[in-house]
Motif scaffolding. Structure first.
Motif, short mmCIF file in Angstrom:
data_model
loop_
_atom_site.label_atom_id
_atom_site.label_comp_id
_atom_site.label_asym_id
_atom_site.label_seq_id
_atom_site.Cartn_x
_atom_site.Cartn_y
_atom_site.Cartn_z
N LYS A 1 0.82 -1.22 0.00
CA LYS A 1 0.00 0.00 0.00
C LYS A 1 0.85 1.27 0.00
O LYS A 1 0.34 2.37 -0.19
CB LYS A 1 -0.97 0.00 1.17
N GLU A 2 2.17 1.13 0.19
CA GLU A 2 3.05 2.29 0.20
C GLU A 2 3.48 2.71 -1.21
O GLU A 2 4.24 3.67 -1.36
CB GLU A 2 4.27 2.01 1.07
N PRO B 1 0.10 1.44 -11.09
CA PRO B 1 -0.58 1.91 -12.30
C PRO B 1 -1.83 1.09 -12.62
O PRO B 1 -1.90 -0.11 -12.30
CB PRO B 1 0.47 1.73 -13.40
N LEU B 2 -2.79 1.75 -13.25
CA LEU B 2 -4.04 1.10 -13.64
C LEU B 2 -4.12 0.98 -15.15
O LEU B 2 -3.58 1.82 -15.88
CB LEU B 2 -5.23 1.92 -13.13
N ASP B 3 -4.81 -0.05 -15.62
CA ASP B 3 -5.03 -0.18 -17.06
C ASP B 3 -6.21 0.70 -17.47
O ASP B 3 -6.78 1.43 -16.64
CB ASP B 3 -5.22 -1.65 -17.47
N GLY C 1 11.07 1.17 -10.71
CA GLY C 1 10.11 0.29 -10.08
C GLY C 1 8.86 1.10 -9.80
O GLY C 1 8.65 2.18 -10.34
N LEU C 2 7.99 0.57 -8.96
CA LEU C 2 6.79 1.32 -8.59
C LEU C 2 7.19 2.54 -7.76
O LEU C 2 8.08 2.47 -6.92
CB LEU C 2 5.85 0.43 -7.77
N MET C 3 6.51 3.65 -7.99
CA MET C 3 6.82 4.87 -7.25
C MET C 3 6.24 4.80 -5.84
O MET C 3 5.05 4.53 -5.66
CB MET C 3 6.24 6.10 -7.97
N THR D 1 5.77 14.10 -2.10
CA THR D 1 5.93 14.95 -0.92
C THR D 1 7.40 15.23 -0.64
O THR D 1 7.80 16.37 -0.39
CB THR D 1 5.27 14.29 0.31
N VAL D 2 8.23 14.18 -0.71
CA VAL D 2 9.66 14.33 -0.43
C VAL D 2 10.33 15.22 -1.49
O VAL D 2 11.10 16.13 -1.16
CB VAL D 2 10.35 12.96 -0.34
#
Length: 133
Positions: free
Chosen positions: A15-16, A20-22, A37-39, A45-46
């Motif tokens: 969940k962190e 992406p969604l299709d 990789g996944l963001m 924010t950082v």
């Protein structure tokens, strides 16, 4: 696979990340193993915090805040060491450039072409920018 997901001790970490969604709004299966990789959800924010520090403090950002830019090489090994399981991050971990930049620096430092040995071979599926390094 669903059972393995259910019992995965790291399932809470999922969940962190932004997944992406299709085009139908379904989560994509993301198995990409290259540089992106996944963001992480915290990324925007950082990054915005550091950009704000730059905007408001300019060059002083090198020496202020939670992670002064001029001392990030002292902070990053410990943080990265936790991710990769290093026993002694200060001596086992180094934060470097991108692979493309590292390849360029390697070539600039060590590649000495001469007659009969002037070509560099690279695999067909290499990341595009690596071909230009």
């Amino acid at each position: 696979a669903l059972e393995m997901d259910r019992i995965d001790p790291l399932q809470h970490v999922r969940k962190e990340f932004c997944i992406p969604l299709d085009s139908d709004g379904q989560e994509l299966v993301y198995l990409t193993g290259h540089s992106l990789g996944l963001m992480p959800q915290k990324t925007e924010t950082v990054v915005m915090s550091e950009l704000q520090k730059w905007a408001t403090q300019g060059v002083a950002g090198h020496f202020t805040g939670e992670m002064p830019w001029a001392q990030c090489e002292e902070t990053l090994p410990q943080l990265l060491g936790e991710v990769i399981g290093a026993h002694e991050p200060a001596i086992e971990v180094a934060a470097m450039n991108t692979l493309t930049v590292n390849l360029h620096m390697l070539m600039a430092a060590f590649y000495r072409p001469h007659a009969g040995r002037a070509a560099i071979l690279i695999e067909a599926g290499a990341f595009p920018s690596d071909r230009y390094a």
